[in-house]
Design a protein around this motif. Structure first.
Motif, PDB file in Angstrom:
ATOM      1  N   LEU A   1       0.820  -1.210   0.000  1.00  0.00           N
ATOM      2  CA  LEU A   1       0.000   0.000   0.000  1.00  0.00           C
ATOM      3  C   LEU A   1       0.857   1.265   0.000  1.00  0.00           C
ATOM      4  O   LEU A   1       0.525   2.254  -0.663  1.00  0.00           O
ATOM      5  CB  LEU A   1      -0.917   0.007   1.233  1.00  0.00           C
ATOM      6  CG  LEU A   1      -2.143  -0.911   1.177  1.00  0.00           C
ATOM      7  CD1 LEU A   1      -2.866  -0.896   2.511  1.00  0.00           C
ATOM      8  CD2 LEU A   1      -3.078  -0.495   0.041  1.00  0.00           C
ATOM      9  N   ILE A   2       1.979   1.234   0.730  1.00  0.00           N
ATOM     10  CA  ILE A   2       2.867   2.408   0.761  1.00  0.00           C
ATOM     11  C   ILE A   2       3.418   2.692  -0.632  1.00  0.00           C
ATOM     12  O   ILE A   2       3.454   3.849  -1.086  1.00  0.00           O
ATOM     13  CB  ILE A   2       3.999   2.180   1.783  1.00  0.00           C
ATOM     14  CG1 ILE A   2       3.443   2.232   3.200  1.00  0.00           C
ATOM     15  CG2 ILE A   2       5.106   3.214   1.591  1.00  0.00           C
ATOM     16  CD1 ILE A   2       4.453   1.882   4.269  1.00  0.00           C
TER      17      ILE A   2
ATOM     18  N   LEU B   1       0.875   7.029  -6.554  1.00  0.00           N
ATOM     19  CA  LEU B   1      -0.284   7.884  -6.768  1.00  0.00           C
ATOM     20  C   LEU B   1       0.018   9.331  -6.400  1.00  0.00           C
ATOM     21  O   LEU B   1      -0.374  10.263  -7.109  1.00  0.00           O
ATOM     22  CB  LEU B   1      -1.461   7.365  -5.930  1.00  0.00           C
ATOM     23  CG  LEU B   1      -2.801   8.100  -6.105  1.00  0.00           C
ATOM     24  CD1 LEU B   1      -3.309   7.928  -7.532  1.00  0.00           C
ATOM     25  CD2 LEU B   1      -3.826   7.569  -5.104  1.00  0.00           C
ATOM     26  N   PHE B   2       0.766   9.523  -5.312  1.00  0.00           N
ATOM     27  CA  PHE B   2       1.137  10.869  -4.865  1.00  0.00           C
ATOM     28  C   PHE B   2       2.054  11.555  -5.877  1.00  0.00           C
ATOM     29  O   PHE B   2       1.886  12.742  -6.197  1.00  0.00           O
ATOM     30  CB  PHE B   2       1.815  10.772  -3.501  1.00  0.00           C
ATOM     31  CG  PHE B   2       2.121  12.097  -2.865  1.00  0.00           C
ATOM     32  CD1 PHE B   2       1.095  12.913  -2.404  1.00  0.00           C
ATOM     33  CD2 PHE B   2       3.427  12.523  -2.727  1.00  0.00           C
ATOM     34  CE1 PHE B   2       1.369  14.131  -1.816  1.00  0.00           C
ATOM     35  CE2 PHE B   2       3.709  13.742  -2.142  1.00  0.00           C
ATOM     36  CZ  PHE B   2       2.680  14.552  -1.686  1.00  0.00           C
TER      37      PHE B   2
ATOM     38  N   TYR C   1       8.584  17.786  -5.314  1.00  0.00           N
ATOM     39  CA  TYR C   1       7.813  16.550  -5.159  1.00  0.00           C
ATOM     40  C   TYR C   1       8.693  15.383  -4.720  1.00  0.00           C
ATOM     41  O   TYR C   1       8.215  14.436  -4.085  1.00  0.00           O
ATOM     42  CB  TYR C   1       6.985  16.226  -6.406  1.00  0.00           C
ATOM     43  CG  TYR C   1       7.668  15.646  -7.605  1.00  0.00           C
ATOM     44  CD1 TYR C   1       7.693  16.336  -8.807  1.00  0.00           C
ATOM     45  CD2 TYR C   1       8.239  14.374  -7.576  1.00  0.00           C
ATOM     46  CE1 TYR C   1       8.293  15.793  -9.931  1.00  0.00           C
ATOM     47  CE2 TYR C   1       8.829  13.834  -8.691  1.00  0.00           C
ATOM     48  CZ  TYR C   1       8.859  14.548  -9.874  1.00  0.00           C
ATOM     49  OH  TYR C   1       9.460  14.022 -10.983  1.00  0.00           O
ATOM     50  N   THR C   2       9.997  15.431  -5.012  1.00  0.00           N
ATOM     51  CA  THR C   2      10.893  14.412  -4.475  1.00  0.00           C
ATOM     52  C   THR C   2      10.980  14.524  -2.965  1.00  0.00           C
ATOM     53  O   THR C   2      10.924  13.522  -2.235  1.00  0.00           O
ATOM     54  CB  THR C   2      12.292  14.552  -5.095  1.00  0.00           C
ATOM     55  OG1 THR C   2      12.190  14.438  -6.515  1.00  0.00           O
ATOM     56  CG2 THR C   2      13.228  13.480  -4.568  1.00  0.00           C
TER      57      THR C   2
ATOM     58  N   SER D   1       9.421  11.903  -0.060  1.00  0.00           N
ATOM     59  CA  SER D   1      10.226  11.335   1.027  1.00  0.00           C
ATOM     60  C   SER D   1       9.527  11.521   2.370  1.00  0.00           C
ATOM     61  O   SER D   1       9.507  10.605   3.204  1.00  0.00           O
ATOM     62  CB  SER D   1      11.604  12.011   1.057  1.00  0.00           C
ATOM     63  OG  SER D   1      12.287  11.812  -0.162  1.00  0.00           O
ATOM     64  N   ILE D   2       8.947  12.710   2.573  1.00  0.00           N
ATOM     65  CA  ILE D   2       8.233  12.958   3.831  1.00  0.00           C
ATOM     66  C   ILE D   2       7.035  12.021   3.970  1.00  0.00           C
ATOM     67  O   ILE D   2       6.809  11.409   5.029  1.00  0.00           O
ATOM     68  CB  ILE D   2       7.779  14.424   3.902  1.00  0.00           C
ATOM     69  CG1 ILE D   2       8.995  15.348   4.003  1.00  0.00           C
ATOM     70  CG2 ILE D   2       6.851  14.645   5.092  1.00  0.00           C
ATOM     71  CD1 ILE D   2       8.647  16.802   4.032  1.00  0.00           C
ATOM     72  N   VAL D   3       6.250  11.885   2.894  1.00  0.00           N
ATOM     73  CA  VAL D   3       5.091  10.988   2.925  1.00  0.00           C
ATOM     74  C   VAL D   3       5.530   9.552   3.183  1.00  0.00           C
ATOM     75  O   VAL D   3       4.892   8.811   3.946  1.00  0.00           O
ATOM     76  CB  VAL D   3       4.311  11.093   1.598  1.00  0.00           C
ATOM     77  CG1 VAL D   3       3.231  10.016   1.518  1.00  0.00           C
ATOM     78  CG2 VAL D   3       3.679  12.465   1.465  1.00  0.00           C
TER      79      VAL D   3
END
Length: 285
Positions: free
Chosen positions: A38-39, A45-46, A60-61, A65-67
């Motif tokens: 799922l990750i 998707l993000f 966005y990179t 990484s934060i997400v």
């Protein structure tokens, strides 16, 4: 003593604990497999969502990484809780560490948040000519924490994104056309009709100046010349002309230089401030 320790009841308890631990371990492994899948799916998707929004690559990179860190941290906490380990102490430890880091890096985090806002909402882009924080120049680079601009005299200015995202800013590149406003002073008694006609001839000779209103703009108008002020030493005549934003400085320089030279040659007087001093002989009083 050893007989009591290795009694049937002890073996039964150990067996039940081991059986429960194995069940929890199997559940944890299944959750880990599903959670890791799922990750990866959420990250893809993000990234696609950010790419469709045309967000800067470096941003966005970093956001991905934060997400990813947040999702993995959440999965680990879930797995630990499934294994029966108390998670409140872990959460409290990470929360206190986060607060301490946030306080230590408050200014840096403010600049980071400002960089995120700039890259998401794009109030300006690389190549735009902006004026902010007391500086004016062309944007050369938008970084996560700072924005780099180059002034007209080839100075490199680094502005923190925190103040840049929350303060006032002028962006001279968002509009296609710009208006050139110039004022000239002439002596009292000057024939204004002749002045306006002479200036209009100069304006009409320049092909970069728009001579008619533009159909696709509600503000771009034909050249305008008029009396705007009665000063102490003379009258002020203002010219308002429109041109492409890229031609602004060329048009302003052309009008200033040509109007001064040609109108001076035609005999029009450009006054300057002066003060008359009358000396009175005390003996005559």
């Amino acid at each position: 003593m050893l007989d009591k320790f290795f009694s049937p009841e002890t073996y039964t308890m150990l067996g039940q604990w081991a059986l429960g631990f194995v069940k929890n371990l199997l559940v944890a492994v299944i959750v880990y497999v599903i959670g890791s899948w799922l990750i990866k799916w959420i990250k893809k998707l993000f990234v696609k969502m950010l790419e469709r929004s045309k967000v800067d690559t470096s941003l966005y990179t970093f956001l991905t990484s934060i997400v990813s860190v947040i999702l993995w941290f959440t999965l680990i906490i879930i797995i630990i809780s499934i294994l029966g380990i108390e998670t409140s102490s872990f959460i409290a430890l990470f929360a206190s560490a986060g607060v301490a880091i946030g306080m230590a890096l408050s200014g840096t985090l403010q600049n980071f948040a400002g960089g995120v806002m700039i890259m998401l909402f794009k109030p300006f882009r690389v190549g735009d000519f902006i004026e902010a924080q007391g500086y004016a120049g062309t944007v050369k680079e938008i970084q996560i924490f700072n924005t780099v601009i180059r002034t007209n005299d080839a100075q490199t200015i680094i502005i923190p994104n925190g103040g840049l995202s929350t303060g006032s800013m002028k962006n001279y590149s968002t509009e296609k056309y710009r208006r050139v406003d110039l004022s000239f002073q002439f002596a009292y008694g000057t024939d204004l009709d002749e002045v306006k006609q002479a200036i209009m001839e100069i304006i009409q000779r320049n092909k970069s100046i728009l001579q008619e209103p533009v159909s696709d703009s509600l503000i771009v108008a034909a050249p305008w010349i008029g009396l705007t002020q009665l000063g102490e030493s003379g009258v002020s005549v203002t010219t308002r002309t429109w041109c492409l934003g890229t031609d602004y400085w060329a048009v302003a320089g052309y009008l200033n230089e040509t109007i001064y030279q040609e109108l001076k040659e035609r005999g029009f007087m450009f006054p300057f401030n002066r003060m008359d001093v009358n000396i009175i002989n005390p003996k005559t009083i």
